[in-house]
Design a protein around this motif. Structure first.
Motif, mmCIF file in Angstrom:
data_model
loop_
_atom_site.group_PDB
_atom_site.id
_atom_site.type_symbol
_atom_site.label_atom_id
_atom_site.label_comp_id
_atom_site.label_asym_id
_atom_site.label_seq_id
_atom_site.Cartn_x
_atom_site.Cartn_y
_atom_site.Cartn_z
ATOM 1 N N ALA A 51 0.770 -1.319 0.330
ATOM 2 C CA ALA A 51 0.244 -0.038 -0.131
ATOM 3 C C ALA A 51 0.762 1.121 0.353
ATOM 4 O O ALA A 51 0.734 2.484 -0.036
ATOM 5 C CB ALA A 51 -0.873 -0.538 0.839
ATOM 6 N N PHE A 52 1.907 0.946 0.091
ATOM 7 C CA PHE A 52 2.658 2.764 0.149
ATOM 8 C C PHE A 52 3.973 2.133 -0.751
ATOM 9 O O PHE A 52 5.160 2.968 -1.091
ATOM 10 C CB PHE A 52 4.480 2.228 1.275
ATOM 11 C CG PHE A 52 2.902 2.377 2.735
ATOM 12 C CD1 PHE A 52 2.705 3.678 3.467
ATOM 13 C CD2 PHE A 52 2.879 1.280 3.640
ATOM 14 C CE1 PHE A 52 1.847 3.442 4.814
ATOM 15 C CE2 PHE A 52 2.259 1.604 4.679
ATOM 16 C CZ PHE A 52 1.634 2.532 4.999
ATOM 17 N N GLU A 53 3.482 1.284 -2.222
ATOM 18 C CA GLU A 53 3.941 1.743 -2.723
ATOM 19 C C GLU A 53 5.319 0.650 -2.993
ATOM 20 O O GLU A 53 6.589 1.066 -3.735
ATOM 21 C CB GLU A 53 4.325 2.871 -4.088
ATOM 22 C CG GLU A 53 2.612 3.920 -3.888
ATOM 23 C CD GLU A 53 2.467 4.610 -5.299
ATOM 24 O OE1 GLU A 53 4.034 5.004 -5.381
ATOM 25 O OE2 GLU A 53 1.504 4.657 -5.253
ATOM 26 N N ARG A 54 5.738 0.275 -2.047
ATOM 27 C CA ARG A 54 7.104 -0.409 -1.727
ATOM 28 C C ARG A 54 7.487 -1.968 -2.651
ATOM 29 O O ARG A 54 5.969 -2.788 -2.406
ATOM 30 C CB ARG A 54 7.615 -0.589 -0.414
ATOM 31 C CG ARG A 54 7.439 0.889 0.004
ATOM 32 C CD ARG A 54 8.215 -0.208 1.733
ATOM 33 N NE ARG A 54 6.974 -0.440 2.669
ATOM 34 C CZ ARG A 54 6.344 -0.436 3.883
ATOM 35 N NH1 ARG A 54 7.800 -0.090 4.743
ATOM 36 N NH2 ARG A 54 5.712 -0.836 4.324
ATOM 37 N N LEU A 55 8.118 -1.917 -3.629
ATOM 38 C CA LEU A 55 8.416 -3.721 -4.264
ATOM 39 C C LEU A 55 8.485 -4.568 -3.359
ATOM 40 O O LEU A 55 9.203 -4.745 -2.329
ATOM 41 C CB LEU A 55 9.421 -3.974 -5.219
ATOM 42 C CG LEU A 55 9.736 -5.021 -5.652
ATOM 43 C CD1 LEU A 55 8.411 -5.556 -7.332
ATOM 44 C CD2 LEU A 55 11.091 -5.002 -6.139
#
Length: 142
Positions: A51-55
């Motif tokens: 949800a935090f756009e981390r892979l």
């Protein structure tokens, strides 16, 4: 978007707007995904982001001798085992043609519906070639 809303359609002339030249690629396309593709056979990548756009997870499937690239169930199981909020699909076309085939469109549609049932967004499907990539999102086909 509802569960039954279509997410793919045949490319029209406006799909040309879906092509992103290599020099205009964003950091994810240029530095994360592009280096993972070879020129000799089709390869598919599934990148899962939280949800935090981390892979969170990156799964790879190599094409077969016919050039087809099928997403094996093991890739989906491994990818969806984490806290995935969005998925980016990417594959290459060794032929150099960036435009999606009918099979690419069907696969994108099926993957988007599959992910949507689990509350996961298919953020984009990218088709890489030497001089850039085609984006289903940019072409408004997803």
């Amino acid at each position: 978007m509802t569960l039954f809303e279509p997410v793919g359609k045949a490319p029209e002339p406006s799909a040309l707007a879906g092509f992103v030249p290599r020099e205009a690629e964003d950091l994810v396309a240029r530095h994360l995904l592009r280096p993972l593709f070879g020129d000799e056979r089709e390869t598919l990548l599934l990148a899962g982001f939280d949800a935090f756009e981390r892979l969170v997870r990156l799964e790879r499937a190599d094409g077969d001798a016919t050039g087809r690239c099928v997403i094996p169930p093991r890739c989906w199981r491994a990818l969806l085992g984490g806290d995935i909020a969005a998925v980016v699909m990417a594959h290459n076309h060794p032929s150099g043609r960036p435009w999606p085939s009918d099979a690419d469109i069907r696969t994108t549609h099926d993957a988007a519906l599959f992910l949507r049932t689990m509350g996961i967004e298919l953020a984009d499907h990218l088709i890489f070639v030497t001089d850039g990539h085609f984006s289903f999102r940019t072409a408004q086909m997803i």
